[in-house]
Write an enzyme that holds these catalytic residues in place. Structure first.
Site, short mmCIF file in Angstrom:
data_model
loop_
_atom_site.label_atom_id
_atom_site.label_comp_id
_atom_site.label_asym_id
_atom_site.label_seq_id
_atom_site.Cartn_x
_atom_site.Cartn_y
_atom_site.Cartn_z
N ARG A 90 25.14 -12.67 -52.02
CA ARG A 90 25.38 -11.25 -52.27
C ARG A 90 26.50 -11.07 -53.31
O ARG A 90 26.42 -10.24 -54.19
CB ARG A 90 25.80 -10.59 -50.94
CG ARG A 90 25.78 -9.09 -50.91
CD ARG A 90 26.41 -8.54 -49.61
NE ARG A 90 26.20 -9.38 -48.46
CZ ARG A 90 25.20 -9.24 -47.59
NH1 ARG A 90 24.34 -8.27 -47.74
NH2 ARG A 90 25.09 -10.06 -46.56
N TYR A 91 27.57 -11.85 -53.18
CA TYR A 91 28.72 -11.78 -54.11
C TYR A 91 28.67 -13.02 -54.99
O TYR A 91 28.29 -14.10 -54.53
CB TYR A 91 30.03 -11.78 -53.33
CG TYR A 91 30.13 -10.70 -52.28
CD1 TYR A 91 30.44 -9.38 -52.62
CD2 TYR A 91 29.92 -11.00 -50.93
CE1 TYR A 91 30.53 -8.40 -51.65
CE2 TYR A 91 30.01 -10.02 -49.96
CZ TYR A 91 30.32 -8.72 -50.32
OH TYR A 91 30.41 -7.75 -49.37
N ARG A 94 30.48 -16.55 -53.82
CA ARG A 94 30.29 -17.15 -52.50
C ARG A 94 28.87 -16.88 -51.97
O ARG A 94 28.25 -15.89 -52.36
CB ARG A 94 31.31 -16.63 -51.49
CG ARG A 94 31.38 -15.12 -51.38
CD ARG A 94 32.79 -14.71 -50.93
NE ARG A 94 32.92 -13.28 -50.67
CZ ARG A 94 33.24 -12.41 -51.63
NH1 ARG A 94 33.38 -12.78 -52.88
NH2 ARG A 94 33.39 -11.13 -51.32
N CYS A 103 22.99 -19.74 -30.91
CA CYS A 103 24.40 -19.45 -30.57
C CYS A 103 24.67 -19.90 -29.14
O CYS A 103 23.74 -20.09 -28.36
CB CYS A 103 24.66 -17.95 -30.64
SG CYS A 103 24.25 -17.21 -32.23
N CYS A 107 25.41 -12.00 -28.26
CA CYS A 107 26.26 -10.83 -28.10
C CYS A 107 25.38 -9.58 -28.18
O CYS A 107 24.52 -9.48 -29.06
CB CYS A 107 27.31 -10.82 -29.21
SG CYS A 107 28.19 -12.40 -29.30
N CYS A 110 25.29 -7.76 -31.65
CA CYS A 110 25.20 -8.59 -32.86
C CYS A 110 24.34 -7.93 -33.94
O CYS A 110 23.24 -7.47 -33.65
CB CYS A 110 24.60 -9.94 -32.50
SG CYS A 110 24.34 -10.98 -33.94
N ARG A 112 22.87 -9.49 -36.19
CA ARG A 112 21.73 -10.37 -36.46
C ARG A 112 20.90 -10.58 -35.19
O ARG A 112 20.23 -11.58 -35.02
CB ARG A 112 22.21 -11.73 -37.00
CG ARG A 112 22.88 -11.62 -38.35
CD ARG A 112 22.89 -12.94 -39.12
NE ARG A 112 23.53 -12.74 -40.41
CZ ARG A 112 24.78 -13.11 -40.70
NH1 ARG A 112 25.52 -13.72 -39.79
NH2 ARG A 112 25.28 -12.88 -41.89
N ASP A 270 28.28 -2.43 -36.81
CA ASP A 270 27.14 -2.24 -37.70
C ASP A 270 26.03 -1.44 -37.01
O ASP A 270 26.01 -1.32 -35.79
CB ASP A 270 26.59 -3.61 -38.12
CG ASP A 270 27.59 -4.36 -38.98
OD1 ASP A 270 27.95 -3.83 -40.04
OD2 ASP A 270 28.03 -5.45 -38.57
N ASP A 307 30.80 -2.77 -43.32
CA ASP A 307 29.73 -3.34 -44.12
C ASP A 307 28.79 -2.19 -44.44
O ASP A 307 28.16 -1.64 -43.52
CB ASP A 307 28.98 -4.42 -43.30
CG ASP A 307 29.11 -5.78 -43.94
OD1 ASP A 307 28.78 -5.87 -45.13
OD2 ASP A 307 29.54 -6.70 -43.24
N LYS A 314 31.06 -5.15 -48.28
CA LYS A 314 32.06 -4.85 -47.25
C LYS A 314 33.28 -4.23 -47.94
O LYS A 314 33.75 -4.78 -48.94
CB LYS A 314 32.44 -6.18 -46.61
CG LYS A 314 33.07 -6.09 -45.26
CD LYS A 314 33.44 -7.48 -44.76
CE LYS A 314 32.27 -8.30 -44.31
NZ LYS A 314 32.04 -9.47 -45.13
#
Ligand code: SF4
Length: 344
Positions: A90-91, A94, A103, A107, A110, A112, A270, A307, A314
């Site tokens: 995205r950037y 990075r 995981c 959560c 989450c 995702r 989010d 975000d 972000k």
């Protein structure tokens, strides 16, 4: 030497949650509908804590079935910026590597949550294509291993991936975003720590939301990592019913700096599907952050970020302490009093 018994199994079914007293059998039929939609897994360490602020993060809730049109399957737009499977770019400097979707906990908030689960790790051929992309894109200086949780991978698999990333010769930093040191601290073994202690710096960002997560086991895992020279940061999601109050966040951030972890990001929640019951408004978030500024040492202050839905990046979302007034500025101090400042 302290004797330890076998580590209990993670709770991955409603049966297991009911046996542990974490779910009410009377809610069974509605929770089944939730569990069909979004995976369930609570690590032994988090099941043992069991406080309200910890349970709310992992125990399924019937309110997850309430989905509003503004909630998205991919709220931060990972898919829209994926040049090859397993990588989000995205950037320019990075890129995010999805080395696994698994995981130690799932959560309930989450972003995702539509993709995480035991769906296997990134295949060797896919990782090969990631390496090819990075080789041809030297602007990428940092690779960020993220969710699922990359520290569920074996030390051997991680070493193999990190060796080849280092071998590219274009990277300056490797970064992991993980909940493992807190939710499954027993997985931070000496073998894992040895893999992270390498020529290229490996930064670890620990996802933690409540001070009760910083158990003695978590503190010991963080100590093993800091002894190896791994720089430790944290990220926290602001969540109604978990930590959306000044006292809880102050306790969390103080616990983190006591354990050599610098609070890095406080995320506004989010727009993930079925997470409305966790959501606070930006105004409520700003008020909490402003109150923390007056109370907490600077090294314990994270940046409050949003975000932007749709994958637009972000950004810090205040509160602001500076506003323009004709020829000068008005600066607000941590107690809320205004002062004039002039550029000379
Ligand atoms: S990716 Fe992170 S936030 Fe999402 S379920 Fe896994 S551990 Fe929790």
């Amino acid at each position: 030497m302290t004797k330890t018994g076998p580590i209990p199994a993670a709770l991955v079914s409603l049966d297991a949650l009911e046996r542990a007293g974490l779910a009410d059998p009377a809610d069974r039929s509605t929770l089944e509908a939730v569990a069909e939609e979004f995976r369930v897994r609570i690590s032994p360490a988090m099941a043992a804590v069991g406080s309200a602020g910890v349970r709310a993060q992992f125990v399924p809730d019937v309110r997850e079935l309430r989905v509003v049109p503004e909630e998205l399957a991919d709220p931060i737009g990972d898919g829209a910026h994926s040049p090859v499977a397993g990588l989000t770019h995205r950037y320019s400097d990075r890129a995010i590597l999805h080395a696994t979707q698994t995981c130690e906990v799932y959560c309930r908030f989450c972003f995702r949550r539509e993709t995480v689960g035991e769906t296997g790790h990134l295949a060797e051929a896919e990782f090969g294509r990631v390496l090819e992309y990075l080789r041809s894109t030297p602007a990428v200086r940092e690779v960020i291993f993220t969710g699922g949780d990359p520290l569920v991978l074996s030390a051997r698999r991680l070493a193999s991936m990190l060796d080849r990333l280092e071998g590219l010769g274009t990277l300056e930093v490797l970064r992991f975003h993980t909940r493992v040191p807190v939710v499954a601290p027993e997985k931070v073994t000496e073998a894992l720590v040895a893999v992270l202690d390498r020529a290229l710096p490996v930064w670890l960002v620990i996802h933690t939301n409540h001070p009760d997560e910083i158990t003695p086991g978590a503190a010991a895992a963080l100590r093993r990592l800091s002894r190896a020279g791994v720089p430790l940061l944290s990220q926290t999601v602001l969540l109604k019913g978990v930590n959306a109050d000044v006292d809880t966040l102050e306790a969390l951030f103080r616990a983190l700096i006591r354990n050599r972890v610098k609070p890095y990001y406080l995320h506004h929640p989010d727009l993930a599907k079925g997470t409305g019951h966790f959501r606070v408004t930006l105004e409520e978030g700003q008020a909490i952050v402003a109150a923390l500024r007056g109370r907490l040492t600077g090294i314990a202050q994270p940046v409050y970020v949003l975000d932007i839905p749709g994958g637009h990046g972000k950004v810090p979302v205040g509160p602001g302490y500076l506003r323009r007034a004709q020829e000068h500025w008005i600066v607000t101090d941590p107690q809320g009093c205004d002062h004039v400042y002039r550029d000379l």
